[in-house]
Write a protein that holds these residues in place. Structure first.
Motif, short mmCIF file in Angstrom:
data_model
loop_
_atom_site.label_atom_id
_atom_site.label_comp_id
_atom_site.label_asym_id
_atom_site.label_seq_id
_atom_site.Cartn_x
_atom_site.Cartn_y
_atom_site.Cartn_z
N CYS A 55 13.72 -5.93 20.75
CA CYS A 55 14.96 -5.44 20.16
C CYS A 55 15.09 -3.96 20.56
O CYS A 55 14.22 -3.15 20.23
CB CYS A 55 14.91 -5.60 18.64
N ARG A 58 21.35 -0.70 22.99
CA ARG A 58 22.06 -0.97 24.25
C ARG A 58 22.21 0.33 25.03
O ARG A 58 22.51 1.38 24.46
CB ARG A 58 23.43 -1.57 23.97
N GLU A 66 20.27 -5.04 20.82
CA GLU A 66 20.25 -6.38 21.38
C GLU A 66 18.84 -6.74 21.82
O GLU A 66 17.99 -5.87 22.03
CB GLU A 66 21.20 -6.48 22.57
N THR A 153 20.62 -11.94 15.62
CA THR A 153 20.89 -10.60 16.14
C THR A 153 19.77 -9.66 15.74
O THR A 153 18.99 -9.95 14.83
CB THR A 153 22.23 -10.07 15.60
#
Length: 178
Positions: A55, A58, A66, A153
């Motif tokens: 994780c 971005r 993401e 997520t």
């Protein structure tokens, strides 16, 4: 960092180890993933392991997070089911005989299973040793099961968390025609 294993192999992935083909016979692969006509199939190996995701923020939007692919980690098995090597970051395939091949993706195809990682054609960038991988020029990854990034997520609170997603695949190794 939290490390967890998620087992999501389909029955097809479990049966994969039983898949066989004759060396020199092209597997049923999309045209876009075919190696050059100057190469022949030399080796078929089943892989069973995990695709590792982390994780991360971005790059284009640092406030959003993401799952980012980090590396594969798999054992490689011959048609008799004997472990003969491993597959790891690089991407690299290393045989117990000491030979290795590192490759780069040349093309990809989503394959028939949207819940599995894509099928690939990879081009060898370097080889070492004098064993089974020493002459490899192209590699195909096909017949994949599992391995996609986590469905849930990730957020800033999970930054750095690692997820290990089970996968299986068949790797076909090609060498120059004699």
């Amino acid at each position: 960092m939290k490390d967890r294993t998620v087992m999501r192999l389909s029955l097809a992935g479990l049966v994969l180890g039983c898949t066989t083909s004759q060396a020199g016979t092209l597997p049923a692969i999309p045209e876009s993933l075919r190696p050059p006509a100057t190469e022949i199939l030399a080796l078929e190996l089943a892989a069973k392991g995990v695709q590792i995701y982390e994780c991360k923020a971005r790059a284009d939007e640092p406030t959003r997070f993401e799952w980012t692919f980090k590396a594969p980690e798999a054992d490689l098995f011959d048609r008799a089911g004997r472990r003969i090597g491993k597959h790891y970051a690089g991407p690299t395939w290393e045989s117990d005989d000491g030979s290795k091949v590192t490759a780069a993706v040349k093309s990809r195809d989503n394959g028939p299973d949207s819940s599995a990682i894509p099928w690939l054609l990879l081009e060898a960038k370097s080889t070492t040793g004098s064993g089974v991988f020493s002459r490899t020029t192209s590699i195909q990854r096909a017949h994949t099961a599992g391995g996609n990034s986590p469905a849930e997520t990730c957020s800033e609170a999970q930054a750095g968390q690692v997820s290990r997603i089970a996968y299986s695949a068949t790797y076909y190794f090609y060498v120059p025609k004699p």
